[in-house]
Design a protein around this motif. Structure first.
Motif, mmCIF file in Angstrom:
data_model
loop_
_atom_site.group_PDB
_atom_site.id
_atom_site.type_symbol
_atom_site.label_atom_id
_atom_site.label_comp_id
_atom_site.label_asym_id
_atom_site.label_seq_id
_atom_site.Cartn_x
_atom_site.Cartn_y
_atom_site.Cartn_z
ATOM 1 N N THR A 67 0.829 -1.208 0.000
ATOM 2 C CA THR A 67 0.000 0.000 0.000
ATOM 3 C C THR A 67 0.862 1.255 0.000
ATOM 4 O O THR A 67 0.501 2.254 -0.636
ATOM 5 C CB THR A 67 -0.974 0.029 1.185
ATOM 6 O OG1 THR A 67 -0.254 -0.085 2.413
ATOM 7 C CG2 THR A 67 -1.987 -1.098 1.099
ATOM 8 N N PHE A 70 2.067 1.969 -3.581
ATOM 9 C CA PHE A 70 1.052 2.640 -4.391
ATOM 10 C C PHE A 70 0.892 4.104 -3.982
ATOM 11 O O PHE A 70 0.701 4.973 -4.813
ATOM 12 C CB PHE A 70 -0.298 1.930 -4.279
ATOM 13 C CG PHE A 70 -0.331 0.618 -4.999
ATOM 14 C CD1 PHE A 70 -0.132 0.551 -6.374
ATOM 15 C CD2 PHE A 70 -0.555 -0.559 -4.308
ATOM 16 C CE1 PHE A 70 -0.164 -0.656 -7.048
ATOM 17 C CE2 PHE A 70 -0.591 -1.770 -4.971
ATOM 18 C CZ PHE A 70 -0.396 -1.821 -6.336
ATOM 19 N N ARG A 76 6.738 3.822 -12.389
ATOM 20 C CA ARG A 76 6.941 2.377 -12.204
ATOM 21 C C ARG A 76 8.426 2.057 -12.223
ATOM 22 O O ARG A 76 9.169 2.516 -13.062
ATOM 23 C CB ARG A 76 6.232 1.608 -13.291
ATOM 24 C CG ARG A 76 4.734 1.696 -13.184
ATOM 25 C CD ARG A 76 4.082 0.832 -14.218
ATOM 26 N NE ARG A 76 4.384 -0.570 -14.069
ATOM 27 C CZ ARG A 76 3.674 -1.432 -13.338
ATOM 28 N NH1 ARG A 76 2.631 -1.001 -12.685
ATOM 29 N NH2 ARG A 76 4.001 -2.696 -13.286
#
Length: 79
Positions: A67, A70, A76
């Protein structure tokens, strides 16, 4: 299992990870770069009666890491 034993494992294995990730995320945000690697354990999935508190803590480390990735990700990472 005593409450004291439970809290000791959670403090070491989960709160410790939180504290370090929190401090590192401040520096990473300033640099707009960085990678955090947390290490958990197979016991988060397989379990062991005598290590149940440890497995719970490590499972939460995995969830917290995901979490947080994110939340803090700006791009990325290829790996």
């Amino acid at each position: 299992m005593s409450n004291k034993a439970w809290l000791k494992v959670i403090e070491t294995n989960l709160t410790g990870v939180f504290n370090i990730m929190h401090e590192e995320s401040i520096h990473m945000a300033k640099q707009h770069n960085g990678v955090i690697v947390n290490i958990a354990s197979i016991f988060d999935k397989t379990g062991a009666v005598s290590l149940s508190k440890y497995g719970v803590a490590k499972d939460r480390v995995i969830d917290f890491t995901l979490t947080s990735a994110f939340k803090y990700a700006t791009s990325r990472h290829p790996n």
